[in-house]
Design a protein around this motif. Structure first.
Motif, PDB file in Angstrom:
ATOM      1  N   GLN A 205       0.818  -1.221   0.000  1.00  0.00           N
ATOM      2  CA  GLN A 205       0.000   0.000   0.000  1.00  0.00           C
ATOM      3  C   GLN A 205       0.840   1.254   0.000  1.00  0.00           C
ATOM      4  OE1 GLN A 205       0.830  -1.630   2.546  1.00  0.00           O
ATOM      5  NE2 GLN A 205       0.773  -0.496   4.477  1.00  0.00           N
TER       6      GLN A 205
ATOM      7  N   VAL B  12       2.997   4.187  -1.476  1.00  0.00           N
ATOM      8  CA  VAL B  12       3.151   4.850  -2.775  1.00  0.00           C
ATOM      9  C   VAL B  12       4.088   6.030  -2.603  1.00  0.00           C
ATOM     10  CG1 VAL B  12       0.861   4.150  -3.600  1.00  0.00           C
ATOM     11  CG2 VAL B  12       1.125   6.296  -2.333  1.00  0.00           C
TER      12      VAL B  12
ATOM     13  N   ARG C 239       5.569   9.837  -2.824  1.00  0.00           N
ATOM     14  CA  ARG C 239       5.025  11.182  -2.678  1.00  0.00           C
ATOM     15  C   ARG C 239       6.138  12.186  -2.911  1.00  0.00           C
ATOM     16  NH1 ARG C 239       1.973   9.994   2.973  1.00  0.00           N
ATOM     17  NH2 ARG C 239       0.250   8.752   2.146  1.00  0.00           N
TER      18      ARG C 239
ATOM     19  N   LYS D  21      -1.234   4.720   0.771  1.00  0.00           N
ATOM     20  CA  LYS D  21      -2.127   5.373  -0.188  1.00  0.00           C
ATOM     21  C   LYS D  21      -3.405   5.841   0.479  1.00  0.00           C
ATOM     22  CE  LYS D  21      -4.280   4.551  -4.708  1.00  0.00           C
ATOM     23  NZ  LYS D  21      -4.466   3.558  -5.799  1.00  0.00           N
TER      24      LYS D  21
ATOM     25  N   THR E 122      -2.841   9.995   3.737  1.00  0.00           N
ATOM     26  CA  THR E 122      -1.834  10.930   3.233  1.00  0.00           C
ATOM     27  C   THR E 122      -1.116  11.688   4.348  1.00  0.00           C
ATOM     28  OG1 THR E 122      -3.527  12.643   3.001  1.00  0.00           O
ATOM     29  CG2 THR E 122      -3.089  11.247   1.080  1.00  0.00           C
TER      30      THR E 122
END
Length: 572
Positions: free
Chosen positions: A70, A72, A74, A114, A117
């Motif tokens: 999960q 991701v 940034r 994900k 945030t």
């Protein structure tokens, strides 16, 4: 990416991650081993103790990314686009560093879950002493974690993270052994127990050798009903880690290590010298290899064929001597051959020294003759001294008899003098009793009191009260008051006076005050001559003592002695 010939899967996976970092700056590749609970207890413990094992910054296998699906990438405005790269065994990275309340340092990655945030992935880091500025390691056994974004901006800084830290340790005042859990797992076995258990940290796979005579490690194969492997390591530190004495045995699964501990002494390990064993389905060989600092690595290997001999420690406990005998015989033969060469050389050396030894022996024999003569003289002197001791002891006995007889005469004289002084209306003249008290002659007083004249009660402790009161010994009175007050009102058997009477007669105001403060003394107690303490004080002119007694007496007694108070005022 194809594998290189001879390259293992671990090395190939490292090379794959390096290739990914060269082509992208996505540092989520570092967010492996993710632990949502963010547990860092092992890291904290061993930092506090000053020792931990450096881990790898890269994942060892794809399974390490099992909980990172999960995560991701940034982008952060404050984080410039710097790529990750490895040079000289060190990973160069621009990461914001965050120190949390527990004192741990975390490196914030430009990635996170994900679904949330507000959280970022972070890796634990520990700074090390190095020639390279800002060099860190990732402690082994320290998982990645999810960290809330800090309230204050943390600027990225260039740091160097050692790529492969498996062979590095910090702080080194103890001897440790380390085993790689993954290497054991590849063979289908797992370390289950270590004896003594206090030496084992199963979370970090570390075993301390300090202060331990013998260490036993149990490893079990995943197959059911198979025999366990037992690694017995001698705990005595050697000059070189490569000289560690150890053997590999098997044992029943129900046999606890404490039953085996201490049964295979160092001599037995030297006889066996078995570094491998077979449980029927697996032949396990153990090697000990030194790492940096004071750590020895335990390396397991699977052998294609079983060794010439495998000892079941459970069975061997019952027949240890029988098992040791043939092996010991062969081992001793080789040892004897070495010793024979050494002995032959020593025989030649001894023969060359024989002449000197004989000459020294003759000199010693002459000295022995002189000592024998001296011994004879001392024996005669000893016998003479023994006879003298006996003679003196007999003389002491005669003196004791005479002393007893003299003491009896003293009692008779004491009684006569008492009658004489009473008849002549005299005070206490220089009687033997007074002489004994003035000179603190307890022995004489005991003899006087031991006679059947009822001079002394059963408890002789009160004589200390009398003597201390006569001498005005304040410290002795305090000591007696602190331990026993039974002698406060005891009267001596000749004059019938209490300690208070004697203190007043001698004008010892401090002693009299101490006795009066107990509120257990009678100021109206009469002696054999009808005298009370207050009368003795009046006759001796001790006005302050009279006032002290009257002020502490009961009101009725104050009225009775009002005349005494007037007398005190007139005299003052």
């Amino acid at each position: 990416m194809p594998m290189i010939y001879g390259e293992g899967g671990r090395e190939a996976f490292f090379r794959l991650q390096e290739q990914i970092m060269r082509t992208t700056r996505d540092d989520s590749i570092l967010a492996w081993g993710l632990n949502n609970e963010s547990s860092m207890s092992n890291f904290q413990l061993f930092i506090g103790e000053g020792i931990f094992i450096h881990g790898d910054i890269l994942a060892a296998s794809p399974s390490d990314f099992a909980d990172s699906g999960q995560i991701v990438a940034r982008e952060q405005a404050s984080n410039p686009l710097h790529s990750l790269n490895i040079y000289g065994g060190t990973l160069r990275a621009y990461l914001p560093l965050l120190t949390i309340d527990s004192g741990e340092t975390l490196g914030l990655l430009s990635c996170g879950p994900k679904s949330d945030t507000k959280k970022f992935a972070a890796i634990p880091l520990a700074k090390i002493q190095s020639a390279v500025a800002n060099e860190y390691v990732r402690p082994r056994g320290s998982p990645s974690r999810l960290q809330p974004l800090p309230t204050s901006d943390a600027s990225p800084e260039l740091i160097h993270i050692k790529k492969d830290g498996q062979n590095h340790i910090l702080a080194t005042n103890q001897q440790y052994m380390f085993y790689d859990v993954d290497l054991f797992a590849k063979l289908g076995i797992k370390v289950l127990d270590v004896f003594p258990s206090i030496c084992w940290d199963d979370q970090l796979a570390l075993i301390s050798q300090t202060g331990t005579d013998q260490i036993l490690i149990r490893a079990r194969q995943s197959k059911e009903q198979s025999l366990d492997f037992v690694i017995v390591i001698d705990g005595h530190r050697s000059d070189s880690p490569m000289d560690q004495l150890y053997c590999v045995f098997t044992c029943d699964q129900k046999t606890v290590l404490s039953e085996i501990a201490g049964k295979f002494q160092r001599e037995a390990l030297e006889v066996f010298q078995l570094t491998s064993a077979s449980n029927g389905s697996l032949t396990l060989r153990i090697k000990l290899e030194p790492m940096e600092g004071n750590i020895i690595s335990i390396i397991p290997e699977a052998m294609a064929s079983p060794p010439h001999c495998t000892i079941n420690a459970t069975m061997a406990l019952e027949n240890l001597d029988t098992i040791l005998e043939p092996t010991r015989f062969l081992w001793e033969r080789k040892k004897n051959e070495v010793e024979m060469k050494d002995l032959s050389q020593r025989v030649e050396e001894c023969k060359s020294q024989l002449g000197d030894i004989e000459e020294k022996r003759e000199t010693v024999e002459k000295e022995i003759k002189l000592l024998e003569a001296r011994k004879s003289a001392l024996v005669e002197e000893e016998q003479s001294t023994i006879q003298e001791v006996r003679r003196l002891e007999e003389k002491q006995g005669d003196i004791r008899k005479r002393q007893t007889e003299n003491f009896r005469h003293v009692v008779i004289v004491q009684k006569r003098l008492e009658e004489f002084y009473n008849a002549k209306s005299c005070g206490d003249g220089w009687t033997p009793f007074r002489l004994a008290m003035e000179t603190s002659d307890i022995d004489l007083m005991n003899v006087l009191f031991d006679e059947p004249t009822d001079i002394l009660a059963e408890d002789k402790r009160w004589t200390r009260w009398i003597i201390a009161s006569i001498k005005g010994d304040v410290n002795e009175i305090r000591s007696l008051l602190a331990t026993d007050e039974t002698g406060l009102e005891h009267k001596d058997g000749i004059f019938g006076r209490t300690p208070l009477s004697w203190a007043i007669m001698k004008g010892h105001r401090d002693v009299a005050k101490l006795l009066l403060d107990t509120n257990r003394v009678d100021v109206r107690s009469k002696d054999n001559y009808g005298q009370t303490p207050i009368r003795w004080a009046l006759d001796a002119g001790h006005h302050e003592i009279v006032r002290l007694m009257l002020l502490r007496d009961k009101p009725a007694y104050l009225r009775k002695f009002r005349g005494h108070m007037d007398l005190v005022r007139v005299r003052r």
